[in-house]
Design an enzyme around this catalytic site. Structure first.
Site, mmCIF file in Angstrom:
data_model
loop_
_atom_site.group_PDB
_atom_site.id
_atom_site.type_symbol
_atom_site.label_atom_id
_atom_site.label_comp_id
_atom_site.label_asym_id
_atom_site.label_seq_id
_atom_site.Cartn_x
_atom_site.Cartn_y
_atom_site.Cartn_z
ATOM 1 N N LYS A 1 0.812 -1.248 -0.020
ATOM 2 C CA LYS A 1 -0.085 -0.122 0.210
ATOM 3 C C LYS A 1 0.995 1.361 -0.016
ATOM 4 O O LYS A 1 1.947 1.357 0.425
ATOM 5 C CB LYS A 1 -0.887 -0.043 1.259
ATOM 6 N N ASP B 1 -2.575 -0.865 10.389
ATOM 7 C CA ASP B 1 -2.918 -0.790 8.891
ATOM 8 C C ASP B 1 -3.131 -2.375 8.217
ATOM 9 O O ASP B 1 -3.627 -2.500 6.942
ATOM 10 C CB ASP B 1 -1.957 -0.091 7.999
ATOM 11 N N PRO C 1 9.818 -4.121 -0.585
ATOM 12 C CA PRO C 1 10.885 -4.079 0.195
ATOM 13 C C PRO C 1 10.566 -3.911 1.695
ATOM 14 O O PRO C 1 9.278 -3.621 1.923
ATOM 15 C CB PRO C 1 11.331 -2.653 -0.507
ATOM 16 N N VAL C 2 11.447 -4.386 2.393
ATOM 17 C CA VAL C 2 11.221 -4.394 4.016
ATOM 18 C C VAL C 2 11.452 -3.021 4.570
ATOM 19 O O VAL C 2 12.393 -2.303 4.123
ATOM 20 C CB VAL C 2 12.006 -5.593 4.606
ATOM 21 N N ALA C 3 10.821 -2.570 5.769
ATOM 22 C CA ALA C 3 10.759 -1.439 6.489
ATOM 23 C C ALA C 3 10.936 -0.119 5.545
ATOM 24 O O ALA C 3 11.615 0.782 5.532
ATOM 25 C CB ALA C 3 12.030 -1.166 7.180
ATOM 26 N N ALA C 4 9.915 -0.297 4.522
ATOM 27 C CA ALA C 4 9.723 0.806 3.491
ATOM 28 C C ALA C 4 8.579 1.759 3.422
ATOM 29 O O ALA C 4 8.464 2.636 2.617
ATOM 30 C CB ALA C 4 9.757 -0.241 2.296
ATOM 31 N N GLY C 5 7.558 1.625 4.332
ATOM 32 C CA GLY C 5 6.537 2.339 4.558
ATOM 33 C C GLY C 5 5.550 1.988 3.497
ATOM 34 O O GLY C 5 4.574 2.556 3.003
ATOM 35 N N LEU C 6 5.528 0.587 3.069
ATOM 36 C CA LEU C 6 4.719 0.177 2.164
ATOM 37 C C LEU C 6 3.775 -1.103 2.861
ATOM 38 O O LEU C 6 3.079 -1.666 1.962
ATOM 39 C CB LEU C 6 5.466 -0.514 0.943
ATOM 40 N N ALA C 7 3.821 -1.325 3.999
ATOM 41 C CA ALA C 7 2.781 -2.242 4.700
ATOM 42 C C ALA C 7 2.912 -3.629 4.403
ATOM 43 O O ALA C 7 2.313 -4.634 4.035
ATOM 44 C CB ALA C 7 1.431 -1.880 4.492
ATOM 45 N N GLY C 8 4.478 -4.070 3.777
ATOM 46 C CA GLY C 8 4.586 -5.347 3.376
ATOM 47 C C GLY C 8 4.527 -6.413 4.438
ATOM 48 O O GLY C 8 3.683 -7.351 4.267
#
Ligand code: C5P
Length: 316
Positions: A11, A141, A99-106
């Protein structure tokens, strides 16, 4: 007994405003969340024991209970102990593209996939609102990740109001491999710097939250006006993250200098995205910014906004 394979989209935030403090230590937020085509794959099958096992090849993804996907499975075992005893544990394999710790809610998306997948393989028959309620226990989230699409998220981020789907908007995402931002750090620093301007009374928070429904950005989304959307995107966390990470600020400036709809950091960062009118434009912008910054640690993705949350790819 069945196994299943799920697609868990990342996201981005089209909007993130911090309104005030909550009694649970979190922040009152007004956000607009958007699913994108970049996604992980999560395969879930019964394990031979009662245990939960996580497998992931990515070096930064833990395979123990610190993984949100593990905690999602643990929650299902706790809420449905008899079903767990009957079916046994689960084995979860995560193929990481986000990607990890990216602000993309992976990580949140992986947890959402586990809830949806276990609901399926254990034949629990939980509805989407029931799954979202469980998801809220795991993270702010994660409810959005279950349903996806385009939505206003308020409260801690778990109260959702869906908006019409946005299509035909493409984006370039860029993230430095060697930079990760801690979300708790970003919110804590924001509180230290801007806490004295927080709205503190319940009525004030309620009326500020309600304003989002008639905001210019929501209006632009309802009218699918991509140009206006690009101009109105906003993220309060940029105010603390960009000064701390000058490379990320430079990346955003490099995108801003291009012919794009708009650019912003997603969530607590450090991923920066640029909204574009077409795939061809997104690819061209990616190439230009890549050449300009010329850093082997900087990775790019081109994808588009999507209208789905967790999707079942296959089940047996
Ligand atoms: O809920 P989640 O685990 O995603 O939140 C990560 C961190 O972000 C929290 O520990 C908290 O520090 C911060 N946060 C917050 N207010 C929110 C959501 C997250 O302060 N509404």
């Amino acid at each position: 007994m069945r196994s299943c394979s799920l697609i868990a989209p990342a996201k981005i935030n089209l909007y993130l405003e911090i309104i005030g403090d909550r009694s649970d230590g979190f922040h009152e937020l007004v956000m607009i969340l958007q699913s994108i085509g970049l996604a992980d794959r999560v395969d879930i099958k019964p394990s031979d024991t009662q245990k939960i096992c996580i497998y992931c090849d990515h070096p930064l993804v833990p395979e123990d209970e610190t993984n949100l996907a593990y905690r999602a499975a643990q929650l299902m075992c706790k809420v449905f102990p008899d079903v767990h005893a009957n079916y046994g544990g689960v084995s979860i394999r995560i193929a990481k593209n986000i990607p990890v710790a990216a602000g993309l809610a992976g990580g949140s998306g992986n947890a959402a996939a586990v809830l949806v997948g276990i609901n399926l393989i254990w034949n629990l028959g939980l509805t989407q609102p029931e799954l979202e309620e469980l998801a809220a226990e795991l993270g702010s989230d994660i409810p959005f990740c279950v349903s996806g699409g385009t939505a206003i998220a308020t409260g801690r981020g778990e109260k959702l109001d869906s908006l019409p789907n946005l299509d035909n908007i493409w984006l370039v995402l860029a993230k430095y491999d060697n930079i990760g931002v801690s979300t708790p750090w970003a919110y804590k620093t924001y509180r230290q710097q801007y806490g004295n301007s927080y709205i503190s009374d319940a009525a004030g928070i309620k009326s500020r939250t309600a304003k989002v429904n008639s905001s210019p950005l929501v209006n632009a989304i309802v009218n699918k006006n991509a140009k206006k959307i690009g101009k109105l995107i906003h993220n309060d966390l940029e105010k603390v993250v960009l000064p701390e990470y000058p490379q990320v600020a430079k990346l955003k400036s490099a995108f801003a200098a291009q012919d794009i709809l708009g650019t912003m950091m997603s969530g607590s960062g450090p991923t920066v995205f640029a909204l574009c009118d077409s795939e061809a434009q997104a690819i061209a912008i990616k190439e230009r910014v890549k050449t300009q910054i010329n850093d082997s640690q900087l990775r790019f993705w081109v994808t588009k906004l999507v209208s789905n949350g967790i999707q079942i790819k296959s089940q047996t």
